[in-house]
Design an enzyme around this catalytic site. Structure first.
Site, PDB file in Angstrom:
ATOM      1  N   ASP A  67       0.868  -1.174   0.000  1.00 15.74           N
ATOM      2  CA  ASP A  67       0.000   0.000   0.000  1.00 15.74           C
ATOM      3  C   ASP A  67       0.906   1.225   0.000  1.00 15.74           C
ATOM      4  OD1 ASP A  67      -2.559   1.154  -0.084  1.00 15.74           O
ATOM      5  OD2 ASP A  67      -2.498   1.614   2.037  1.00 15.74           O
ATOM      6  N   ASP A 149       2.763  11.945  -9.579  1.00 19.88           N
ATOM      7  CA  ASP A 149       4.139  12.159 -10.058  1.00 19.88           C
ATOM      8  C   ASP A 149       4.417  13.577 -10.569  1.00 19.88           C
ATOM      9  OD1 ASP A 149       4.979   9.669  -9.365  1.00 19.88           O
ATOM     10  OD2 ASP A 149       5.026   8.844 -11.391  1.00 19.88           O
ATOM     11  N   ARG A 175       8.682   3.055  -3.320  1.00 19.08           N
ATOM     12  CA  ARG A 175       8.444   1.644  -3.653  1.00 19.08           C
ATOM     13  C   ARG A 175       9.774   0.917  -3.840  1.00 19.08           C
ATOM     14  NH1 ARG A 175       5.338   2.853  -7.204  1.00 19.08           N
ATOM     15  NH2 ARG A 175       3.565   3.218  -5.873  1.00 19.08           N
TER      16      ARG A 175
HETATM   17  P1  IMP Z   1      -2.130   1.716  -4.046  1.00 25.97           P
HETATM   18  O1  IMP Z   1      -0.826   1.581  -3.309  1.00 25.97           O
HETATM   19  O2  IMP Z   1      -2.150   0.919  -5.302  1.00 25.97           O
HETATM   20  O3  IMP Z   1      -3.313   1.555  -3.156  1.00 25.97           O
HETATM   21  O4  IMP Z   1      -2.213   3.217  -4.601  1.00 25.97           O
HETATM   22  C1  IMP Z   1      -1.961   4.315  -3.846  1.00 25.97           C
HETATM   23  C2  IMP Z   1      -2.180   5.622  -4.592  1.00 25.97           C
HETATM   24  O5  IMP Z   1      -1.131   6.503  -4.161  1.00 25.97           O
HETATM   25  C3  IMP Z   1      -2.067   5.578  -6.115  1.00 25.97           C
HETATM   26  O6  IMP Z   1      -3.312   5.413  -6.727  1.00 25.97           O
HETATM   27  C4  IMP Z   1      -1.505   6.965  -6.426  1.00 25.97           C
HETATM   28  O7  IMP Z   1      -2.552   7.907  -6.439  1.00 25.97           O
HETATM   29  C5  IMP Z   1      -0.638   7.241  -5.224  1.00 25.97           C
HETATM   30  N1  IMP Z   1       0.743   6.794  -5.488  1.00 25.97           N
HETATM   31  C6  IMP Z   1       1.389   5.753  -4.921  1.00 25.97           C
HETATM   32  N2  IMP Z   1       2.637   5.640  -5.400  1.00 25.97           N
HETATM   33  C7  IMP Z   1       2.771   6.630  -6.298  1.00 25.97           C
HETATM   34  C8  IMP Z   1       3.852   7.033  -7.149  1.00 25.97           C
HETATM   35  O8  IMP Z   1       4.940   6.441  -7.199  1.00 25.97           O
HETATM   36  N3  IMP Z   1       3.598   8.101  -7.929  1.00 25.97           N
HETATM   37  C9  IMP Z   1       2.443   8.780  -7.927  1.00 25.97           C
HETATM   38  N4  IMP Z   1       1.398   8.445  -7.180  1.00 25.97           N
HETATM   39  C10 IMP Z   1       1.564   7.374  -6.354  1.00 25.97           C
END
Ligand code: IMP
Length: 194
Positions: A67, A149, A175
């Site tokens: 997450d 981003d 990540r």
């Molecule tokens: P999940 O981890 O798939 O639940 O998503 C988390 C949300 O955080 C994503 O839909 C993005 O809106 C945002 N997010 C997470 N990581 C990134 C990234 O590396 N770049 C931009 N947005 C991010």
């Protein structure tokens, strides 16, 4: 080779995780579409553990959940765990965040990623977190990447995530750091556990 089910319905995420965990002797698989996990946790790690645990237990296989999201200091950590649910589309999410931040001088923010691995009985065996510090720009910049981003600027590289080459973002992002940390733990996982 043991199966490791990735607790996501998103093929792109599976491919990305496969790259991060390259070299490990696990067979990565996508979770079945009809197995949904509600993100009811109150932290990134709680949600990562929940996803891994529920999927592992339902399938009787090892599972990995993650997450992530953006926390903005001047907004008391919002949108945080609600990053993907903040608005309906990426451009609306960016618009809202810039609107709420307004002319605030404090532009500090951070991306956070939590990852967890569960055994087939649902118990959590590994947890890792990665954080990437940055600043929220006043308007979007760059065309790469996804989500927030274009408004996330990393001073050290003088670029937003959306201006960066994918391999640089992969290395320095929340990540990337979470998976580097996880990889080290995976390698130490007791052979008898697997
Ligand atoms: P999940 O981890 O798939 O639940 O998503 C988390 C949300 O955080 C994503 O839909 C993005 O809106 C945002 N997010 C997470 N990581 C990134 C990234 O590396 N770049 C931009 N947005 C991010």
């Amino acid at each position: 080779m043991k199966n490791l089910v990735v607790a996501t319905g998103n093929q792109g995420k599976l491919d990305e995780i496969r790259e991060y965990l390259e070299g490990l002797n696990w067979n990565l698989q996508l979770k079945p579409k009809d197995l949904e996990v509600e993100e009811t946790g109150d932290s990134f790690m709680a949600n990562a553990c929940l996803k891994a645990s529920v999927v592992a237990q339902a399938l009787g296989e090892w599972a990995i959940g993650d997450d992530s999201g953006l926390m903005v200091d001047a907004l008391d950590g919002s949108p945080g765990i609600y990053s993907s649910r903040y608005e309906a589309t990426d451009s609306k999410r960016i618009e809202r965040l810039l609107r709420e931040l307004g002319n605030s001088e404090n532009r500090r923010g951070k991306f956070v990623c939590a990852v967890a691995v569960a055994r087939p009985d649902g118990s959590i065996v590994l947890e890792a977190e990665g954080v990437c510090q940055g600043e929220i720009t006043r308007s979007p910049r760059g065309k790469n990447g996804f989500g927030y981003d274009p408004i996330f600027y990393v001073p050290q590289y003088q670029q937003t995530f959306a201006e960066m080459k994918a391999d640089l973002k992969r290395k320095i992002s929340h990540r990337g750091l979470a998976f580097t940390n996880l990889l080290a733990q995976f390698r130490n996982l007791d052979e008898s556990e697997k």
